[in-house]
Design a protein around this motif. Structure first.
Motif, mmCIF file in Angstrom:
data_model
loop_
_atom_site.group_PDB
_atom_site.id
_atom_site.type_symbol
_atom_site.label_atom_id
_atom_site.label_comp_id
_atom_site.label_asym_id
_atom_site.label_seq_id
_atom_site.Cartn_x
_atom_site.Cartn_y
_atom_site.Cartn_z
ATOM 1 N N ILE A 1 -46.148 -4.879 -12.241
ATOM 2 C CA ILE A 1 -44.807 -5.465 -12.337
ATOM 3 C C ILE A 1 -44.788 -6.829 -13.004
ATOM 4 C CG2 ILE A 1 -43.790 -4.210 -10.379
ATOM 5 C CD1 ILE A 1 -44.506 -6.628 -8.623
ATOM 6 N N ALA A 2 -45.940 -7.341 -13.425
ATOM 7 C CA ALA A 2 -45.989 -8.642 -14.107
ATOM 8 C C ALA A 2 -47.052 -8.594 -15.197
ATOM 9 C CB ALA A 2 -46.276 -9.764 -13.122
ATOM 10 N N LYS A 3 -46.827 -9.342 -16.246
ATOM 11 C CA LYS A 3 -47.678 -9.265 -17.425
ATOM 12 C C LYS A 3 -48.705 -10.373 -17.492
ATOM 13 C CE LYS A 3 -47.204 -8.928 -22.479
ATOM 14 N NZ LYS A 3 -46.232 -8.897 -23.597
ATOM 15 N N TYR A 4 -48.315 -11.588 -17.098
ATOM 16 C CA TYR A 4 -49.180 -12.755 -17.266
ATOM 17 C C TYR A 4 -49.733 -13.221 -15.911
ATOM 18 C CZ TYR A 4 -46.703 -12.845 -21.721
ATOM 19 O OH TYR A 4 -46.161 -12.498 -22.940
ATOM 20 N N TYR A 5 -51.017 -13.534 -15.925
ATOM 21 C CA TYR A 5 -51.713 -13.958 -14.701
ATOM 22 C C TYR A 5 -52.303 -15.337 -14.980
ATOM 23 C CZ TYR A 5 -54.377 -12.817 -10.395
ATOM 24 O OH TYR A 5 -54.880 -12.755 -9.116
ATOM 25 N N TYR A 6 -51.739 -16.366 -14.321
ATOM 26 C CA TYR A 6 -52.101 -17.748 -14.638
ATOM 27 C C TYR A 6 -53.055 -18.366 -13.616
ATOM 28 C CZ TYR A 6 -49.014 -18.440 -18.626
ATOM 29 O OH TYR A 6 -48.442 -18.374 -19.870
ATOM 30 N N TYR A 7 -53.853 -19.283 -14.110
ATOM 31 C CA TYR A 7 -54.765 -20.094 -13.288
ATOM 32 C C TYR A 7 -54.725 -21.523 -13.823
ATOM 33 C CZ TYR A 7 -58.226 -20.078 -17.117
ATOM 34 O OH TYR A 7 -58.874 -20.261 -18.330
ATOM 35 N N PRO A 8 -55.208 -22.532 -13.092
ATOM 36 C CA PRO A 8 -55.794 -22.499 -11.747
ATOM 37 C C PRO A 8 -54.719 -22.609 -10.672
ATOM 38 C CG PRO A 8 -55.923 -24.718 -12.594
ATOM 39 C CD PRO A 8 -55.301 -23.885 -13.696
ATOM 40 N N GLY A 9 -55.115 -22.300 -9.421
ATOM 41 C CA GLY A 9 -54.188 -22.356 -8.301
ATOM 42 C C GLY A 9 -53.996 -23.776 -7.799
ATOM 43 N N TRP A 10 -53.296 -24.577 -8.553
ATOM 44 C CA TRP A 10 -53.053 -25.985 -8.219
ATOM 45 C C TRP A 10 -52.377 -26.126 -6.860
ATOM 46 C CZ3 TRP A 10 -47.965 -27.118 -7.201
ATOM 47 C CH2 TRP A 10 -47.029 -26.177 -7.650
ATOM 48 N N GLN A 11 -51.560 -25.109 -6.499
ATOM 49 C CA GLN A 11 -50.749 -25.188 -5.286
ATOM 50 C C GLN A 11 -51.558 -24.923 -4.018
ATOM 51 O OE1 GLN A 11 -50.982 -22.652 -7.283
ATOM 52 N NE2 GLN A 11 -50.956 -20.778 -6.088
ATOM 53 N N GLU A 12 -52.670 -24.180 -4.125
ATOM 54 C CA GLU A 12 -53.484 -23.857 -2.947
ATOM 55 C C GLU A 12 -54.974 -23.898 -3.299
ATOM 56 O OE1 GLU A 12 -52.266 -20.675 -0.414
ATOM 57 O OE2 GLU A 12 -50.169 -20.802 -1.051
ATOM 58 N N PRO A 13 -55.535 -25.093 -3.387
ATOM 59 C CA PRO A 13 -56.946 -25.212 -3.767
ATOM 60 C C PRO A 13 -57.921 -24.871 -2.638
ATOM 61 C CG PRO A 13 -56.020 -27.374 -3.352
ATOM 62 C CD PRO A 13 -54.879 -26.412 -3.291
ATOM 63 N N GLY A 14 -57.475 -24.992 -1.397
ATOM 64 C CA GLY A 14 -58.354 -24.685 -0.260
ATOM 65 C C GLY A 14 -57.574 -24.061 0.867
ATOM 66 N N PRO A 15 -56.877 -22.947 0.595
ATOM 67 C CA PRO A 15 -55.916 -22.383 1.546
ATOM 68 C C PRO A 15 -56.564 -21.905 2.838
ATOM 69 C CG PRO A 15 -56.323 -20.850 -0.246
ATOM 70 C CD PRO A 15 -56.985 -22.123 -0.627
ATOM 71 N N THR A 16 -56.248 -22.590 3.919
ATOM 72 C CA THR A 16 -56.810 -22.281 5.230
ATOM 73 C C THR A 16 -55.845 -21.410 6.016
ATOM 74 O OG1 THR A 16 -57.973 -24.395 5.274
ATOM 75 C CG2 THR A 16 -57.636 -23.303 7.391
ATOM 76 N N LEU A 17 -56.342 -20.327 6.569
ATOM 77 C CA LEU A 17 -55.550 -19.503 7.471
ATOM 78 C C LEU A 17 -55.807 -19.964 8.899
ATOM 79 C CD1 LEU A 17 -56.052 -16.035 5.799
ATOM 80 C CD2 LEU A 17 -54.348 -17.791 5.339
ATOM 81 N N GLU A 18 -54.964 -19.510 9.808
ATOM 82 C CA GLU A 18 -55.094 -19.987 11.179
ATOM 83 C C GLU A 18 -55.150 -18.843 12.179
ATOM 84 O OE1 GLU A 18 -51.637 -22.347 12.130
ATOM 85 O OE2 GLU A 18 -50.325 -20.601 12.205
ATOM 86 N N LEU A 19 -55.895 -19.081 13.234
ATOM 87 C CA LEU A 19 -55.806 -18.295 14.455
ATOM 88 C C LEU A 19 -55.150 -19.207 15.478
ATOM 89 C CD1 LEU A 19 -59.295 -16.611 14.419
ATOM 90 C CD2 LEU A 19 -57.167 -15.358 14.823
ATOM 91 N N ILE A 20 -53.987 -18.819 15.983
ATOM 92 C CA ILE A 20 -53.309 -19.633 16.995
ATOM 93 C C ILE A 20 -53.353 -18.878 18.327
ATOM 94 C CG2 ILE A 20 -51.827 -21.028 15.530
ATOM 95 C CD1 ILE A 20 -49.627 -18.972 15.826
ATOM 96 N N ILE A 21 -53.673 -19.603 19.388
ATOM 97 C CA ILE A 21 -53.843 -18.984 20.698
ATOM 98 C C ILE A 21 -52.921 -19.649 21.705
ATOM 99 C CG2 ILE A 21 -55.505 -18.451 22.525
ATOM 100 C CD1 ILE A 21 -57.679 -18.406 20.441
#
Length: 366
Positions: free
Chosen positions: A232-252
């Motif tokens: 569904i998209a033609k162009y794939y751009y880099y670098p990921g300036w918006q998320e250079p070290g994207p951390t996910l979370e486990l919340i308890i």
């Protein structure tokens, strides 16, 4: 009369211990208490990488606890919608949640710092800041009013800048563009003239297919190939300036965690650390093969964002972070801690990681 060694040993034990010894030997051991938890996620069930991290976490906890703590994992929408994970765990509907902190930015603005800061810390630096630079303590202070205890629960490494159906040659090409881009990156994109739109991962394909959005950033080749964004998209751009070290979370849920004995709490912490590192290892191993398939098999056009665009986005990002930090004293402390850690990391990486990458580029034929 012959006395066997076994009989002699029994006589000795009886003589030494009397009835009390027999009583101790025959005393029943009370069965260990068991716990059953529910884990809700913002990802589709068993989705590669992101969706498998909570599964691995649950499996490790059950194995290390010898079945004393069992966790059933629910994908987005199976028990609660993707963007209701935070509230579900806070209220005790589920004991654990897995997602990304910036999804709760509307409720807890400073939560975005704990997923990614545009042009900020990379994965290695985020992990170091959280676990050895005071970041985790600040994160837990931020979530304390919501009855939640957060842990780092995964990292994908530097992401891609996203999928576009138009070329980005200058800042003018961003004007009026509707893009799925959450967190602080979304605020930067909006100030750059675009429009940030919030969508869960499972909604991106349809939103782009119908023209509801013009562009989308998700993760990187490994996940983006699985979602079929190349269709569904033609162009794939880099670098990921918006998320250079994207951390996910486990919340308890705090009460649920505190109800566990100390050894099970330690198992939960160890399993979270393992899931966090395992995800980064997996994405590092699988992203390039997926990128090759996207480009060579599906004809995706891989493009680098122009330097002038990156420079302007970085300038806007600095303003966004500064304004976010000024919202309240805790946000100020979080931003200051992260900024100071970034400064020292950058200083050392200049002669370590960065210097090594530059050395690796040297053409040996010269």
């Amino acid at each position: 009369m012959r006395i066997t060694w076994t009989a002699l040993l029994c006589l000795v034990l009886v003589g030494c211990g009397g009835e009390s010894t027999n009583s101790n030997i025959s005393a029943e051991v009370e069965p260990a208490q068991t716990f059953n938890w529910k884990l809700v996620t913002t990802w589709p069930k068993n989705f590669p990488g992101l969706g498998l991290a909570p599964e691995h976490f649950a499996e490790n906890v059950e194995r290390m606890s010898n079945g004393r703590l069992k966790i059933k994992v629910f994908g987005a929408g199976q028990l609660v919608p993707a963007f209701e994970v935070f509230d579900a765990v806070s209220q005790g509907t589920a004991e654990v949640g897995h997602g990304a902190a910036y999804y709760w930015q509307g409720k807890v603005p400073a939560s975005a710092f704990f997923t990614a800061v545009p042009f900020g810390l990379n994965a290695q630096e985020m992990n170091a800041w959280l676990h050895y630079g005071g970041g985790l303590e600040l994160w837990r202070e931020l979530y304390e009013p919501f009855n939640l205890v957060p842990y780092a629960g995964g990292n994908t490494g530097v992401q891609m800048a996203g999928w576009f159906n138009r070329e980005i040659n200058s800042m003018a090409d961003i004007k009026g563009l509707k893009m799925r881009i959450p967190g602080l990156g979304g605020e930067v994109f909006t100030r750059a003239g675009g429009m940030s739109v919030q969508r869960s991962g499972g909604e991106i394909y349809t939103s782009m297919q119908t023209g509801e959005i013009d562009a989308a950033e998700w993760v990187g080749p490994y996940n983006d190939l699985a979602f079929g964004f190349h269709q569904i998209a033609k162009y794939y751009y880099y670098p990921g300036w918006q998320e250079p070290g994207p951390t996910l979370e486990l919340i308890i849920n705090k009460q649920a965690l505190e109800s566990l004995p100390a050894d099970l709490q330690a198992i939960v912490e160890s399993a979270a650390r393992a899931a966090n590192q395992n995800m980064l290892d997996e994405y590092t191993a699988r992203n390039n093969a997926a990128l090759v398939e996207l480009v060579e098999t599906h004809g995706v056009q891989l493009r680098k964002l122009p330097d002038e665009v990156l420079v302007e986005l970085r300038s806007i990002a600095a303003d966004v972070v500064e304004e976010m930090a000024a919202e309240n004293p805790l946000s100020q402390r979080i931003a200051k801690s992260m900024k100071e850690f970034a400064k020292q990391s950058k200083s050392y990486h200049a002669i370590s990681e960065e210097a090594y990458y530059n050395a690796r580029k040297i053409n040996l034929s010269n």
